[in-house]
Scaffold this active site. Structure first.
Site, PDB file in Angstrom:
ATOM      1  N   THR A   1      -0.713  -2.812   7.326  1.00 22.77           N
ATOM      2  CA  THR A   1      -0.661  -4.271   7.344  1.00 22.77           C
ATOM      3  C   THR A   1      -1.455  -4.794   6.149  1.00 22.77           C
ATOM      4  O   THR A   1      -2.204  -5.750   6.255  1.00 22.77           O
ATOM      5  CB  THR A   1      -1.173  -4.768   8.711  1.00 22.77           C
ATOM      6  OG1 THR A   1      -0.405  -4.121   9.730  1.00 22.77           O
ATOM      7  CG2 THR A   1      -0.993  -6.265   8.906  1.00 22.77           C
ATOM      8  N   HIS A   2      -1.327  -4.106   5.035  1.00 23.55           N
ATOM      9  CA  HIS A   2      -2.075  -4.466   3.830  1.00 23.55           C
ATOM     10  C   HIS A   2      -1.138  -5.108   2.816  1.00 23.55           C
ATOM     11  O   HIS A   2      -0.902  -4.570   1.744  1.00 23.55           O
ATOM     12  CB  HIS A   2      -2.741  -3.220   3.239  1.00 23.55           C
ATOM     13  CG  HIS A   2      -3.628  -2.498   4.215  1.00 23.55           C
ATOM     14  ND1 HIS A   2      -4.077  -1.221   4.027  1.00 23.55           N
ATOM     15  CD2 HIS A   2      -4.157  -2.899   5.402  1.00 23.55           C
ATOM     16  CE1 HIS A   2      -4.828  -0.846   5.056  1.00 23.55           C
ATOM     17  NE2 HIS A   2      -4.890  -1.857   5.908  1.00 23.55           N
ATOM     18  N   ASN A   3      -0.607  -6.248   3.179  1.00 23.67           N
ATOM     19  CA  ASN A   3       0.269  -6.989   2.280  1.00 23.67           C
ATOM     20  C   ASN A   3      -0.615  -7.838   1.382  1.00 23.67           C
ATOM     21  O   ASN A   3      -1.497  -8.550   1.869  1.00 23.67           O
ATOM     22  CB  ASN A   3       1.199  -7.903   3.087  1.00 23.67           C
ATOM     23  CG  ASN A   3       1.833  -7.194   4.255  1.00 23.67           C
ATOM     24  OD1 ASN A   3       1.167  -6.875   5.234  1.00 23.67           O
ATOM     25  ND2 ASN A   3       3.099  -6.917   4.160  1.00 23.67           N
TER      26      ASN A   3
ATOM     27  N   GLN B   1       0.885  -1.158   0.000  1.00 21.65           N
ATOM     28  CA  GLN B   1       0.000   0.000   0.000  1.00 21.65           C
ATOM     29  C   GLN B   1       0.924   1.209   0.000  1.00 21.65           C
ATOM     30  O   GLN B   1       1.927   1.212   0.715  1.00 21.65           O
ATOM     31  CB  GLN B   1      -0.872   0.002   1.260  1.00 21.65           C
ATOM     32  CG  GLN B   1      -2.099   0.880   1.195  1.00 21.65           C
ATOM     33  CD  GLN B   1      -3.336   0.128   0.706  1.00 21.65           C
ATOM     34  OE1 GLN B   1      -3.817  -0.770   1.363  1.00 21.65           O
ATOM     35  NE2 GLN B   1      -3.835   0.484  -0.467  1.00 21.65           N
TER      36      GLN B   1
END
Lengths: 277, 589, 243
Positions: free
Chosen positions: B515-517, B347
């Protein structure tokens, strides 16, 4: 803007505290607006549990004023309080509330059970831990450690008599008290059984009420109001006429929502390649 | 020798939100389901109760709810010519652990990706021509459309009780909502949360510039709500402890509050915690999974046979599990062949700080994780990219989530990082600063990918996942352009000083970003560029379904969870209505 | 968990002087040997940490700095406990240095890192100045800290910038974290910025835009009387796991 501040001081620490510790304390002088309250709630707000009148000493001004407003509006129902509250102007309600918020009355002497003696485990567990199956969060989340409250919004519960607490929880439960915008208390009270209500009321009745906690709550103009979502109450901020002084801080990391170095601190400016934590 | 348990109809790898959702659908369909969770059981009461939960040091800084990196972490390098080194403490992103997974500690920001996101390559080519997409950019279509997913978005939002304002109901535009959203079938289940001061100032400024502000859709609820599972959620109190914390009030939509009581009381479901799955077992045809092997809490190796395997862990761990189990061909960036680990994306976030004078009380601590105001005017392809020569976009919003002081103590540029001047600046600005977030998309490129690390191992002796990632030039360009747009809004908000910080490389693993993997087990309709088909079923081993943000071929502007919820219901529906009737591949090439 | 009151724990904290001396005053009256009973810091280490944190976050006319807020006690307890021993830190080799953006790659636990660094600092300051760090003037202390921050010094295997950043982060954490952990004494840091603390519910207030709200902050470790119980063994694991 600053000059327009109207400070609503709650339980102002500088007010003379009644010296009730020894002998006969001097009778405090209630303001005119609070004269009607004295007969039932006492000159210091110590209440009269035997006759069903709760202690209000040291509850926040915000809380007491909100209850008076609710009695007047009907979102909290009581045949004695409704006409009294309706008879007071908003300013008078604030004055009466301010007076009682500042009172440091002696804790209840008789009527309340000795601490811990009659409080059941169930009451203590509901107060401090909650109940997952019933979806009841612990009372302390909002009402503070030992029920001392979280002023100005959340009242103290410690030392309130059990009959009053039971009646209040039942009022949340049966919908005659609806002055809680988020309905937190309504949903919690609905999840409690009559036995739970008795237990938690007994628990808090066994604790010692807190001394007044000083809180400042000041709105830009007049008492606190609730603007509709989306309304900006102030138009005093024009666009900044100065030239753009912006320079980068760090590499685009927001300073909110969790920016941190490797050890978790909030700094976003410095590279912390080697932090041990 | 592993102890062998009785065969289950289905085994769940991970009992987070995805596991709970799919588990509920499968048990309802009559299947015997075993849920394996590596972490510990945790519930609103007693685990998330105050005052202990409001401990910034323990939860934000020490990250008590997150994957324990002493046991299991990832390695990272910027490019294939570097040596990847272990992430010895989590910082840039924070996968959770324990029952309920990462949603326990999420902020509750709940969006739907747009139709142009799902058809990104086709849409971009149609609008801007074939040559618009650079050669190394490997963006692709998802194989589903927004219209196909709408019922599943709807179902997810009604499970969660999401608080928001519709902008488009069945094609009818609704004032106050997001005018750029694709048609939704009905209004949000609950109205938006109250708007804080900073957000209100953003709304006014954005409107004055001709943009279209709307309230952030939130899974911290604005009012009590009972979902179709019979679970009652309560109203959020704006405590300012959402992200990295469990919610003490039953007010945040998580597996704990929306599903687990129903699932855990279902006799068809068995939860086992403390179970570290080490691999999915495949028979000698390599076409059928026979179950999983895991290490139990006491160290015992256990084999759990199952007819159906649901991989529903954190995105990165989904990818690692397929690589460890040798399911699907690993991606090779040199040749561009292989699929597992391909199209890893992230992101592209940046920020603008608005510093006011001391007469403006922001009260940053009076927040929830998703009660801001934002604009979608620059999301995805809602604006003309033709002259800009980049792909993707961002939402811009005043979406602050807290005022916790270890993490939040903003100071203007030029302030020393310690000493008298630092302290003075912190005291001066703490309550008088707000921050705009530019939450941008992440394009997949050929060089960014995931594979197994050749050197570093976890506590069970298995290779760690290796991340090779840096911000693509495209995304740096996008961030620069949109941070400038946010800066203009910030200036219109009337602060004394407005500071923009566009995202720049190199990627720094030591700074929290999101935490947008995403990516690594990409979904699609072509097995040469995807790991799972449009129903999230493995092309190679059809009784394995992989569900997570790892399915995203690239990441879009919005936060990913709403779309993941829709995909989980979409896949569960395909399993129940299609796969169970006729087990085997749901798509044929 | 054992709890002791803040008062009894810290009554010997002679260094944590009362009052709001200015930064310059403080440095001209150098902190001498501490009488605080630390769990982990030795006399030399305390003799560095106490004056150093007083320079990083000084007391001023607004209120106490890190030293007065007992941040040295916070650091001491952290290094003495699980955190200092490397809890949640991935500690498998091989050890090799990468780019700064790849994060910490030294083999030391936090406690080892601090011990090595502070031993080297004590020797270095004595050798160069013939006095301890505490006896330097404020300006010289700042100059020394800046030199550490700039890197280049080897502190027993620890690059000085890495030690400095660790010390600064610990100091800020100790200043702003809940007083349960020994720092932020009397919630002094929270009072100075206006953070109301762990007891937090603002449903009624969030839409009273721009309101001035001041309430004495509340600690997660305070009891009904307001006494704060310091966590002698600070847990890093979640509450449930500590029960």
């Amino acid at each position: 803007m600053r000059t327009a501040l109207v400070v609503i001081a709650i339980g102002i620490g500088t007010l003379p505290r009644p010296a009730h510790a020894q002998g006969q304390p001097a009778q405090p002088q209630a303001p005119a607006a609070a004269q009607q309250c004295v007969a039932c709630h006492g000159a210091r707000g110590e209440g009269n549990p035997a006759n069903g009148f709760p202690r209000i000493a040291g509850q926040s001004q915000y809380y007491i004023a909100k209850q008076l407003e609710s009695y007047a509006a009907g979102s909290r129902q009581n045949p004695i309080m409704a006409p009294i509250a309706k008879g007071l102007s908003p300013e008078e309600r604030d004055a009466a509330a301010a007076y009682y918020a500042a009172q440091d009355a002696a804790p209840p002497k008789s009527g309340a059970p000795a601490p811990q003696a009659q409080a059941s485990d169930r009451g203590r567990i509901l107060a401090t831990t909650g109940d997952n199956n019933r979806r009841v969060p612990a009372c302390i989340n909002c009402h503070g450690p030992g029920g001392i409250g979280e002023p100005p919004v959340y009242p103290y519960l410690a030392g309130l008599d059990a009959a009053y607490m039971t009646a209040a929880l039942n009022a949340w439960r049966n919908g005659t008290r609806r002055n809680d915008g988020g309905q937190q208390m309504a949903t919690i009270a609905n999840a409690l059984t009559p036995d739970d209500i008795a237990a938690v009321a007994q628990h808090y009745a066994s604790l010692t009420p807190p001394k007044p906690i000083p809180v400042t709550l000041a709105q830009k103009s007049g008492p606190a109001t609730k603007p509709a979502p989306g309304n900006v109450p102030s138009s005093s901020h024009a666009a900044d006429p100065r030239p753009d002084k912006s320079v980068g801080v760090g590499q685009g990391a927001a300073t909110t929502g969790g920016t941190q170095g490797p050890g978790g601190s909030g700094e976003s400016k410095t590279d912390r390649s080697g932090n041990a934590r | 020798m592993a102890t062998r348990r009785a065969e289950a109809d289905a085994v769940l790898l991970g009992v987070g939100m995805v596991g709970a959702m799919v588990g509920r659908e499968l048990t309802r369909a009559g299947l015997k389901v075993v849920g394996l969770e590596r972490g510990e059981p945790q519930f609103t009461v007693p685990d998330f109760q105050g005052p202990h939960m409001h401990d910034e040091l323990r939860y934000s800084v020490r990250k008590a709810l997150m994957q324990d990196t002493a046991k299991e972490t990832f390695t990272f390098r910027h490019a294939a010519n570097e040596t990847a080194l272990p992430i010895r403490r989590l910082a840039s992103f924070l996968p959770g652990t324990g029952l309920g997974g990462s949603l326990v500690h999420w902020n509750g920001q709940t969006y739907r990706f747009q139709d142009s996101d799902f058809r990104l390559r086709t849409h971009t080519t149609e609008r801007y021509g074939k040559n618009f997409i650079p050669a190394d950019v490997t963006i692709q279509d998802w194989g589903v459309t927004a219209a196909e997913l709408e019922p599943y978005f709807d179902r997810f939002e009604y499970l969660m009780g999401t608080s928001g304002k519709a902008g488009n109901i069945k094609g009818r535009k609704i004032a106050g909502g997001n005018p750029f959203e694709d048609p939704r079938s009905r209004e949000y289940p609950t109205p938006p949360q109250k708007e804080p001061y900073g957000s209100a100032m953003f709304r006014k400024a954005a409107s004055s510039l001709g943009y279209h502000p709307f309230p952030q859709p939130s899974c911290n609820l604005s009012q009590p709500y009972t979902n179709p599972e019979g679970q009652e959620l309560k109203t959020c109190t704006f405590c300012g402890f959402c992200e990295r914390y469990g919610c003490e009030h039953f007010a945040k939509s998580t597996a704990q509050t929306t599903l687990l009581p129903a699932l855990l009381s279902d006799p068809n479901f068995e939860l086992r915690t403390g179970c570290q799955v080490v691999k999915i077992n495949v028979d000698n045809t390599q076409k059928t999974a026979t179950g999983v092997t895991y290490i139990g809490a006491n160290g015992e190796e256990i084999e759990q046979p199952a007819k159906l395997v649901i991989v529903g862990m954190f995105a990165l761990n989904n990818v690692r599990m397929l690589l460890l189990s040798k399911i699907g061909q690993p991606y090779d960036p040199a040749s561009g062949s292989g699929v597992v680990g391909r199209n890893y994306a992230y992101q592209t976030t940046s920020s603008v700080q608005v510093f006011y004078d001391e007469s403006v009380n922001i009260n940053p601590f009076m927040r929830s994780g998703a009660n801001g105001t934002l604009i979608a005017d620059f999301v995805s392809d809602n604006f003309d990219h033709g002259p800009l020569a980049f792909i993707g976009g961002a939402y811009i919003g005043e979406v602050m989530t807290h005022g916790r002081p270890i993490e939040f103590h903003p100071t203007p540029p030029g302030t020393p990082s310690w000493g008298s001047a630092w302290k003075k600046a912190v005291l001066q600005h703490y309550n008088h600063t707000t921050v705009l977030n530019i939450h941008g998309s992440s394009t997949a490129i050929r060089q960014n990918y995931l594979d197994l690390d050749p050197t570093y191992k976890d506590a069970w002796g298995q290779p760690l996942l290796r991340m090779t990632f840096d911000f693509p030039d495209n995304d740096i360009k996008m961030s620069a352009y949109l941070t400038d747009k946010a800066l203009e809004i910030g200036k219109a908000m009337g602060g004394q000083q407005v500071v923009g910080s566009p995202r720049k490389g190199p990627y720094n693993i030591t700074q929290y970003q999101t935490t947008h993997n995403t990516g690594g087990t990409v979904m699609g309709t072509d097995p040469s560029t995807s790991v799972v088909n449009r129903y999230l079923q493995s092309w190679d081993v059809p009784n394995v379904f992989v569900i997570g943000a790892s399915n995203y071929p690239q990441n879009a502007s919005y936060n990913p969870t709403g779309t993941l919820g829709a995909l989980a219901y979409w896949a569960a529906d395909a399993i129940v209505t299609k796969y169970l009737k006729s087990p085997g591949p749901l798509m044929h090439i | 968990m054992d709890t002791i009151s803040r008062r009894s724990f810290l009554k010997a904290a002679g260094a944590a002087a009362a009052g709001l001396a200015t930064a310059c005053d403080r440095a001209s009256r150098p902190v001498t040997a501490s009488r605080t009973q630390y769990s982990w810091l030795n006399v030399d280490e305390a003799g560095f940490i106490e004056p150093a944190i007083a320079r990083l976050v000084p007391a001023d006319e607004s209120g106490p700095g890190a030293l007065e807020a007992n941040v040295a006690v916070y650091i001491d307890l952290q290094l003495a406990g699980a955190w200092g021993a490397g809890e949640r830190l991935y500690r498998s080799g091989p050890w090799q240095q990468g780019k700064p953006t790849q994060g910490y790659q030294l083999p030391f636990t936090p406690a080892e890192l601090f011990r090595n660094s502070m031993r080297a600092i004590t020797d270095d300051v004595r050798k160069t100045n013939q006095v301890s760090f505490a006896k330097l003037t404020a300006a010289d202390q700042d100059a020394y800290l800046k030199a550490l921050e700039g890197g280049g010094k080897d502190l027993g295997g620890v690059p000085s910038n890495i030690f400095f950043q660790s010390l600064l982060e610990m100091t800020i954490e100790g200043f702003f974290s809940d007083p349960a952990y020994g720092g932020n004494k009397d919630m002094a840091a929270w009072k100075q910025i206006g953070f109301p603390g762990a007891y937090a519910n603002y449903y009624d207030l969030v839409d009273k835009h721009g309101i001035e709200f001041r309430r004495p902050p509340m600690s997660l470790a305070q009891d009904a009387s307001g006494t704060i119980h310091i966590h002698v063994e600070p847990p890093a694991q979640s509450a449930a796991k500590g029960r």
